[in-house]
Design an enzyme around this catalytic site. Sequence first.
Site, PDB file in Angstrom:
ATOM      1  N   THR A  54       9.008  -6.351 -37.875  1.00 45.97           N
ATOM      2  CA  THR A  54       9.050  -6.569 -36.429  1.00 45.97           C
ATOM      3  C   THR A  54      10.002  -5.559 -35.803  1.00 45.97           C
ATOM      4  O   THR A  54      11.160  -5.451 -36.212  1.00 45.97           O
ATOM      5  CB  THR A  54       9.528  -7.991 -36.110  1.00 45.97           C
ATOM      6  OG1 THR A  54       8.588  -8.934 -36.629  1.00 45.97           O
ATOM      7  CG2 THR A  54       9.657  -8.198 -34.604  1.00 45.97           C
ATOM      8  N   LYS A  65       4.103  -9.797 -31.048  1.00 44.05           N
ATOM      9  CA  LYS A  65       5.121 -10.457 -31.861  1.00 44.05           C
ATOM     10  C   LYS A  65       6.426 -10.619 -31.082  1.00 44.05           C
ATOM     11  O   LYS A  65       7.095 -11.665 -31.158  1.00 44.05           O
ATOM     12  CB  LYS A  65       5.379  -9.655 -33.136  1.00 44.05           C
ATOM     13  CG  LYS A  65       6.488 -10.245 -34.032  1.00 44.05           C
ATOM     14  CD  LYS A  65       6.128 -11.614 -34.570  1.00 44.05           C
ATOM     15  CE  LYS A  65       7.299 -12.293 -35.277  1.00 44.05           C
ATOM     16  NZ  LYS A  65       7.785 -11.557 -36.452  1.00 44.05           N
TER      17      LYS A  65
END
Length: 262
Positions: A93, A166
């Site tokens: 991420t 995300k």
Amino acid sequence: MSTVGFLGAGRMGAPMVRRLVEAGHDVDAVGRTDDKRAAVAELGANPVAGLTAGAHDVVVVCVFTDDQVRELCLAGDVVAGMRPGSTLVVHTTGSPTTVRDVAARFDHVDVVDAPVSGGPHDIAAGRVTLFVGATDDALERVRPVLGAYGDPILHAGPTGSGQLVKLINNTLFVAQIGLVAEATRLGTRLGIEEGPLLQALTHGSSASRVLGMIASAGSAEAFISAVGEFIGKDVDVVRRTVADLGADLGVLDTVLDAGVRR
């Protein structure tokens, strides 16, 4: 089946490697020390000190921070050494700018950002959620690899889109934690014990997945302590990324801090 080079066979990466091997892929997983290479071998993969240039159909990066991705993929020679037509998958991420920069610099490979939503147990069960940014063709080529551990595989748009989804997901997740933490503080001020309050709320109209997770932990403080290292990193990335893109978090920003620390 594909030949896969894997960087980052740690907490999240190790079950990915095992699932890839069990699915029949030929996996070379990097271990920088003898102990780490031994751990890779126990997963069934080929332990290597580094990836051989041009040896893989797919290279998977699953490291902890966006800075590590930039170091490996932009400053290092990982992507430069990939063969034309191969695919780089980034599970870390981070900022959408990072994967877009990699794609812009190395046009001989397809870059797929696929940050995960879930934990090692979800990966081990083959049901971790993947938010994917890629072209249609790149995703279809790499789907057999991602499908070894990812379900659902959600195509969000072109490269970088998976990271954006995300980051928004994590923003909302932390904001919901913050709201529950504030609600338990209100309960304490009104004389309601936190444990019974949380259990009761899971049966009311305020019930949510996040509330259930916090109730299972016993308190907001216990849950935040358990996940704080990871969500704190993600909140920092969210704030930097949103600022870099010229946007703002609006009212979400007011509850993020409450979701990171008690």
